[in-house]
Design an enzyme around this catalytic site. Structure first.
Site, PDB file in Angstrom:
ATOM      1  N   SER A 126       0.731  -1.174   0.073  1.00  0.00           N
ATOM      2  CA  SER A 126       0.063   0.032  -0.043  1.00  0.00           C
ATOM      3  C   SER A 126       0.906   1.304   0.152  1.00  0.00           C
ATOM      4  O   SER A 126       1.942   1.195   0.465  1.00  0.00           O
ATOM      5  CB  SER A 126      -0.911  -0.093   1.293  1.00  0.00           C
ATOM      6  OG  SER A 126      -1.402   1.410   1.658  1.00  0.00           O
ATOM      7  N   TYR A 150      -1.497  -0.445  10.314  1.00  0.00           N
ATOM      8  CA  TYR A 150      -1.682  -1.121   8.904  1.00  0.00           C
ATOM      9  C   TYR A 150      -0.480  -0.897   8.225  1.00  0.00           C
ATOM     10  O   TYR A 150       0.037  -1.616   7.481  1.00  0.00           O
ATOM     11  CB  TYR A 150      -3.185  -0.403   8.479  1.00  0.00           C
ATOM     12  CG  TYR A 150      -3.163  -0.834   7.077  1.00  0.00           C
ATOM     13  CD1 TYR A 150      -3.766  -2.030   6.630  1.00  0.00           C
ATOM     14  CD2 TYR A 150      -3.163   0.205   5.896  1.00  0.00           C
ATOM     15  CE1 TYR A 150      -4.015  -2.414   5.421  1.00  0.00           C
ATOM     16  CE2 TYR A 150      -3.134  -0.337   4.722  1.00  0.00           C
ATOM     17  CZ  TYR A 150      -3.904  -1.549   4.481  1.00  0.00           C
ATOM     18  OH  TYR A 150      -3.819  -1.824   3.088  1.00  0.00           O
ATOM     19  N   LYS A 154       2.375  -3.482   6.756  1.00  0.00           N
ATOM     20  CA  LYS A 154       2.968  -3.692   5.158  1.00  0.00           C
ATOM     21  C   LYS A 154       4.379  -3.327   5.026  1.00  0.00           C
ATOM     22  O   LYS A 154       4.986  -4.102   4.343  1.00  0.00           O
ATOM     23  CB  LYS A 154       2.180  -2.125   4.313  1.00  0.00           C
ATOM     24  CG  LYS A 154       0.636  -2.537   4.383  1.00  0.00           C
ATOM     25  CD  LYS A 154       0.306  -3.756   3.596  1.00  0.00           C
ATOM     26  CE  LYS A 154      -1.223  -3.971   3.143  1.00  0.00           C
ATOM     27  NZ  LYS A 154      -1.524  -5.136   2.983  1.00  0.00           N
TER      28      LYS A 154
HETATM   29  N1  LIG Z   1      -8.581  -1.834  -1.340  1.00  0.00           N
HETATM   30  C1  LIG Z   1      -7.565  -0.641  -1.019  1.00  0.00           C
HETATM   31  O1  LIG Z   1      -8.015   0.354  -0.958  1.00  0.00           O
HETATM   32  C2  LIG Z   1      -6.143  -1.275  -0.676  1.00  0.00           C
HETATM   33  C3  LIG Z   1      -5.407  -0.405  -0.872  1.00  0.00           C
HETATM   34  C4  LIG Z   1      -3.849  -0.902  -0.516  1.00  0.00           C
HETATM   35  C5  LIG Z   1      -3.641  -2.104  -0.231  1.00  0.00           C
HETATM   36  N2  LIG Z   1      -4.736  -2.788  -0.048  1.00  0.00           N
HETATM   37  C6  LIG Z   1      -4.545  -4.305   0.122  1.00  0.00           C
HETATM   38  O2  LIG Z   1      -4.778  -5.152  -0.533  1.00  0.00           O
HETATM   39  C7  LIG Z   1      -5.272  -6.499  -0.180  1.00  0.00           C
HETATM   40  C8  LIG Z   1      -6.483  -6.647  -0.610  1.00  0.00           C
HETATM   41  O3  LIG Z   1      -7.428  -5.752  -0.267  1.00  0.00           O
HETATM   42  P1  LIG Z   1      -9.044  -5.695  -0.457  1.00  0.00           P
HETATM   43  O4  LIG Z   1      -9.594  -4.116  -0.699  1.00  0.00           O
HETATM   44  O5  LIG Z   1      -9.237  -6.656  -1.690  1.00  0.00           O
HETATM   45  O6  LIG Z   1      -9.469  -6.171   0.882  1.00  0.00           O
HETATM   46  P2  LIG Z   1     -10.705  -7.160   1.160  1.00  0.00           P
HETATM   47  O7  LIG Z   1     -10.973  -7.220   2.564  1.00  0.00           O
HETATM   48  O8  LIG Z   1     -11.624  -6.801   0.132  1.00  0.00           O
HETATM   49  O9  LIG Z   1     -10.099  -8.643   0.918  1.00  0.00           O
HETATM   50  C9  LIG Z   1      -9.245  -9.356   1.655  1.00  0.00           C
HETATM   51  C10 LIG Z   1      -9.735 -10.786   1.766  1.00  0.00           C
HETATM   52  O10 LIG Z   1      -9.035 -11.219   2.474  1.00  0.00           O
HETATM   53  C11 LIG Z   1      -9.705 -12.378   3.262  1.00  0.00           C
HETATM   54  N3  LIG Z   1      -8.918 -12.796   4.473  1.00  0.00           N
HETATM   55  C12 LIG Z   1      -8.857 -11.838   5.481  1.00  0.00           C
HETATM   56  N4  LIG Z   1      -7.862 -12.638   6.498  1.00  0.00           N
HETATM   57  C13 LIG Z   1      -7.635 -13.905   5.769  1.00  0.00           C
HETATM   58  C14 LIG Z   1      -7.116 -14.993   6.427  1.00  0.00           C
HETATM   59  N5  LIG Z   1      -6.443 -14.996   7.626  1.00  0.00           N
HETATM   60  N6  LIG Z   1      -6.927 -16.153   5.364  1.00  0.00           N
HETATM   61  C15 LIG Z   1      -7.531 -16.237   4.172  1.00  0.00           C
HETATM   62  N7  LIG Z   1      -8.287 -15.187   3.620  1.00  0.00           N
HETATM   63  C16 LIG Z   1      -8.354 -13.971   4.665  1.00  0.00           C
HETATM   64  C17 LIG Z   1     -11.213 -11.643   3.472  1.00  0.00           C
HETATM   65  O11 LIG Z   1     -12.131 -12.541   3.746  1.00  0.00           O
HETATM   66  C18 LIG Z   1     -11.308 -10.864   2.136  1.00  0.00           C
HETATM   67  O12 LIG Z   1     -11.909 -11.582   1.122  1.00  0.00           O
HETATM   68  C19 LIG Z   1      -5.163  -6.324   1.488  1.00  0.00           C
HETATM   69  O13 LIG Z   1      -3.818  -6.607   1.845  1.00  0.00           O
HETATM   70  C20 LIG Z   1      -5.280  -4.785   1.453  1.00  0.00           C
HETATM   71  O14 LIG Z   1      -4.305  -4.072   2.532  1.00  0.00           O
HETATM   72  C21 LIG Z   1      -5.899  -2.473  -0.317  1.00  0.00           C
END
Ligand SMILES: NC(=O)c1ccc[n+]([C@@H]2O[C@H](COP(=O)([O-])OP(=O)(O)OC[C@H]3O[C@@H](n4cnc5c(N)ncnc54)[C@H](O)[C@@H]3O)[C@@H](O)[C@H]2O)c1
Length: 335
Positions: A126, A150, A154
């Site tokens: 991120s 958070y 990362k």
């Molecule tokens: N969406 C954003 O704005 C954004 C920005 C920067 C980084 N990210 C990173 O990208 C990644 C995905 O983000 P997202 O927006 O799709 O989030 P999200 O919450 O929609 O998806 C994450 C998925 O991981 C699953 N999960 C959580 N803990 C778990 C575990 N212990 N074992 C297996 N599955 C598990 C959840 O059920 C969920 O489906 C994350 O690491 C997030 O930090 C997201």
């Protein structure tokens, strides 16, 4: 194998990669922040048979058995907890799922394969890692100095991945630092569906647009930015998914162990008011708003330098802010 494959980012990557007959896709998720309904939609969009397994990345025995039995050589790791606010309220849980979970996953991956097998790993990082800008746009050499748990998670994971590459001869890793992914799939069947009240601006605008009686609170209009409101870098989720495909191609072509970091953003700074204006114009509706105080921990302004991704991954964002606003609202109305 895609972890967190039913989430916002993972589901778009899964659908994109399913179009390539050369990939055998294995999707895993523990339903922490996802639903069976999303799984149904992914299956529908993928047309081909999707291999989904309910699994937790922290369970090293199950993960190791799975990696061995399916002969997994490439992982796209999107599983994790992503609420900045909750990372302050529940730091231990965030550390356990995000940092320990990633460590467990990576170790299981390395130990379940032969030393001569080439292993590829892509991590969802991120823009949070950068913290207060020393200069803008942030490039990948900008110091990392996050100011919430958070972001610290990362940075810890990125450092762990970098260290593992140094210690392991057959490992190639890319960390993709997403800026603010918004928008939805062209089918409008999958998109961003945060549980509880959203923390990010675009889903909040959607909420206000749906619930016509409420007003959007803009946190601060006295920043040193062109219109006084905070400036962010928004990137369409389909471009983010495409960035993973580009990173995969890069890793497959890379013949020796390596660790690389890339920004995935639009490279453009957009203010809160600009985003609202665009959303109103494109979707032909009104978003009532008022100005509140600045929110603790919010930066005035940040956006990405994406030239490294362009040069090395041959990736550039293709979708503009109009398309982001249109698809975000259309998804909200296609339930
Ligand atoms: N969406 C954003 O704005 C954004 C920005 C920067 C980084 N990210 C990173 O990208 C990644 C995905 O983000 P997202 O927006 O799709 O989030 P999200 O919450 O929609 O998806 C994450 C998925 O991981 C699953 N999960 C959580 N803990 C778990 C575990 N212990 N074992 C297996 N599955 C598990 C959840 O059920 C969920 O489906 C994350 O690491 C997030 O930090 C997201």
């Amino acid at each position: 194998m895609i972890t967190g494959a039913l989430g916002y980012v993972g589901s778009h990557i899964a659908v994109l990669l399913s179009k390539n007959p050369n990939f055998d896709l294995f999707l895993i998720d523990n339903f922490e922040n996802s639903s069976k309904d999303t799984l149904k939609k992914i299956k529908f969009l993928c047309k081909s048979k999707i291999n989904f397994f309910e699994m937790d990345i922290r369970n090293s025995l199950t993960i190791s058995d799975f990696i061995k039995s399916k002969n997994i050589k490439t992982i796209i790791h999107c599983a994790g907890l992503k609420s900045v606010k909750n990372s302050e309220l529940h730091p231990d849980e965030y550390e356990e799922v995000n940092v320990t979970g990633s460590y467990t996953l990576l170790n299981s991956f390395i130990n379940s394969n032969n030393k001569k097998d080439e292993l590829n790993f892509i991590f969802s990082s991120s823009a949070c890692v950068y913290g207060k800008p020393v200069y803008l746009p942030y490039d990948e050499l900008h110091p990392t100095n996050p100011f919430n748990n958070y972001g610290h998670n990362k940075v810890s994971i990125e450092n762990m991945l970098n260290k593992k590459v140094r210690q392991t001869d057959n490992l190639k890793v890319v960390s993709l630092r997403y800026f603010n992914p918004v928008g939805a799939h062209d089918s409008y069947l999958i998109g961003d569906r945060p549980s509880g009240y959203p923390e990010n601006l675009m889903p909040i605008i959607n909420e206000v647009a749906k619930n016509k009686s409420s007003k959007l609170e803009i946190y601060g209009n006295d920043y040193n930015t062109p219109d006084g409101t905070a400036v962010r870098d928004y990137v369409h989720i389909l471009d983010v998914a495409q960035g993973h495909l580009s990173a995969l191609k890069y890793l497959f072509n890379c013949k020796k162990k390596s660790y690389e970091v890339f920004n995935l953003g639009s490279g453009k700074g957009i203010s809160v008011l600009e985003l609202i204006d665009t959303f109103q114009r494109v979707n032909k509706l009104k978003i009532p708003y008022f100005f509140g105080k600045r929110r603790k921990g919010d930066l005035p302004e940040y956006f990405a330098d994406t030239s490294k991704a362009k040069k090395i991954l041959n990736w550039s964002p293709t979708k503009n802010l109009d398309q982001m606003c249109f698809s975000s609202w259309k998804f909200e109305n296609t339930l």
